[in-house]
Design an enzyme around this catalytic site. Structure first.
Site, mmCIF file in Angstrom:
data_model
loop_
_atom_site.group_PDB
_atom_site.id
_atom_site.type_symbol
_atom_site.label_atom_id
_atom_site.label_comp_id
_atom_site.label_asym_id
_atom_site.label_seq_id
_atom_site.Cartn_x
_atom_site.Cartn_y
_atom_site.Cartn_z
ATOM 1 C CG ASN A 9 6.418 -8.232 -43.533
ATOM 2 O OD1 ASN A 9 6.721 -9.153 -44.258
ATOM 3 N ND2 ASN A 9 7.379 -7.610 -42.631
ATOM 4 C CE LYS A 11 7.620 -9.560 -39.556
ATOM 5 N NZ LYS A 11 7.942 -9.251 -38.290
ATOM 6 C CG HIS A 98 11.366 -5.675 -41.662
ATOM 7 N ND1 HIS A 98 11.655 -6.550 -40.817
ATOM 8 C CD2 HIS A 98 10.006 -5.681 -41.380
ATOM 9 C CE1 HIS A 98 10.804 -6.668 -39.743
ATOM 10 N NE2 HIS A 98 9.520 -6.087 -40.416
ATOM 11 C CD GLU A 100 11.642 -9.679 -38.790
ATOM 12 O OE1 GLU A 100 11.140 -9.962 -40.160
ATOM 13 O OE2 GLU A 100 10.648 -9.529 -38.000
ATOM 14 C CD GLU A 170 7.753 -2.731 -38.958
ATOM 15 O OE1 GLU A 170 6.516 -3.190 -38.935
ATOM 16 O OE2 GLU A 170 8.767 -3.365 -39.287
ATOM 17 N N GLY A 176 7.109 -8.714 -33.009
ATOM 18 C CA GLY A 176 6.839 -10.065 -32.700
ATOM 19 C C GLY A 176 6.845 -10.430 -31.023
ATOM 20 C CB SER A 216 3.050 -6.331 -30.865
ATOM 21 O OG SER A 216 4.329 -7.042 -31.067
HETATM 22 P P1 13P Z 1 4.506 -8.118 -35.814
HETATM 23 O O1 13P Z 1 3.265 -7.452 -36.037
HETATM 24 O O2 13P Z 1 4.407 -9.602 -35.700
HETATM 25 O O3 13P Z 1 5.238 -7.636 -34.285
HETATM 26 O O4 13P Z 1 5.534 -7.785 -36.656
HETATM 27 C C1 13P Z 1 5.563 -6.527 -37.307
HETATM 28 C C2 13P Z 1 6.433 -6.393 -38.291
HETATM 29 O O5 13P Z 1 7.782 -6.562 -38.275
HETATM 30 C C3 13P Z 1 6.048 -5.849 -39.641
HETATM 31 O O6 13P Z 1 6.852 -5.637 -40.546
#
Ligand code: 13P
Length: 257
Positions: A9, A11, A98, A100, A170, A176, A216
């Protein structure tokens, strides 16, 4: 029986040129890794790079995914993208719900359900994201939150969708942050998710649905995570932006690397 599925992903990262550079490297290096279908691989670039990325991956096994879609197919919805538009540019999958989007863009459980339904109707596979925040985990409500997210995501899913429906667990506190769930912590929630899938869709569908872990995931923790019974791949953020890091995770998911 479940083929692991690893999706990057991206982003809000990468121009068209940067996207093409990355997928060209992935295509060249993954041809051997992904051969034999022991792992499925996808990338979710920003909308602006989907078309050129899909063209570049035309003859590759790496699948192109959207990072979101809307639940309507057309109309006065400024800024939205219909599931069939993602199909039109070459997407096979779409990420929905997601954290976010839930956190910053008002995504609701009901909205996630409608988006999953629309994506499946358009012929896309849907990756529905679930997961608790730090405060929710501390309050002991991980299971309740995951159940609520799942209920929304599964509102219109049937057992017949099992091959095209993926759950991504997640935990928000692991996204992150460099703080990954331990393999045991992740496995515990994945097993719970599979139990709920069984209650809603039946044992056969629950055994077939892939459950990805995200938060992560890096080359150095992927092997332990992927070794868990109910972890069937990864949804990778930061480590999907560099070919070598992402490929190491794909290898870990494939096993016998
Ligand atoms: P990270 O791998 O940067 O922690 O992000 C995970 C994520 O949100 C994948 O959709």
């Amino acid at each position: 029986m479940r083929t692991p599925f690893v999706v990057g992903n991206w982003k809000l990262h990468k121009t068209i040129a940067e996207s093409l550079a990355l997928v060209t490297e992935l295509k060249n290096q993954l041809a051997a890794v992904a051969a034999g279908k022991r792992v499925e691989v996808g990338v979710a670039p920003p909308f602006t790079a989907l078309w050129p990325v899909a063209r570049r991956l035309d003859d590759a096994s790496v699948m192109v995914c959207g990072q979101d879609c809307f639940w309507e197919e057309r109309g006065a919805w400024t800024g939205e993208i219909a599931p069939s538009m993602l199909v039109d540019v070459g997407c096979r999958w779409v990420i929905i719900g997601h954290s976010e989007r839930r956190q910053h863009f008002g995504e609701t459980d009901a909205g996630v359900g409608k988006k999953v339904k629309a994506a499946l109707a358009a012929g896309l596979g849907a990756i529905a994201c679930v997961g608790e925040t730090d405060a929710e985990r501390d309050a002991g409500s991980t299971t309740a939150v995951v159940d609520r997210h799942l209920e929304g995501a599964l509102a219109h899913v049937t057992a017949a969708d099992a091959a095209r429906f993926v759950v991504a667990y997640e935990p928000v506190w692991a996204i992150g942050t460099g703080r990954t769930a331990t393999p045991a912590q992740a496995q515990e929630v994945h097993a719970h998710i599979r139990k709920r899938l069984g209650e809603k869709l039946g044992a056969e569908a629950a055994a077939a649905i892939r459950i990805q872990y995200g938060g992560s995931v890096k080359a150095n923790n992927a092997v332990a995570l992927m070794g868990q019974a109910d972890i069937d791949g990864a949804l990778v953020g930061g480590a999907s932006l560099e070919a070598a890091d992402f490929i190491a995770i794909v290898r870990a998911a494939r096993g016998n690397s």
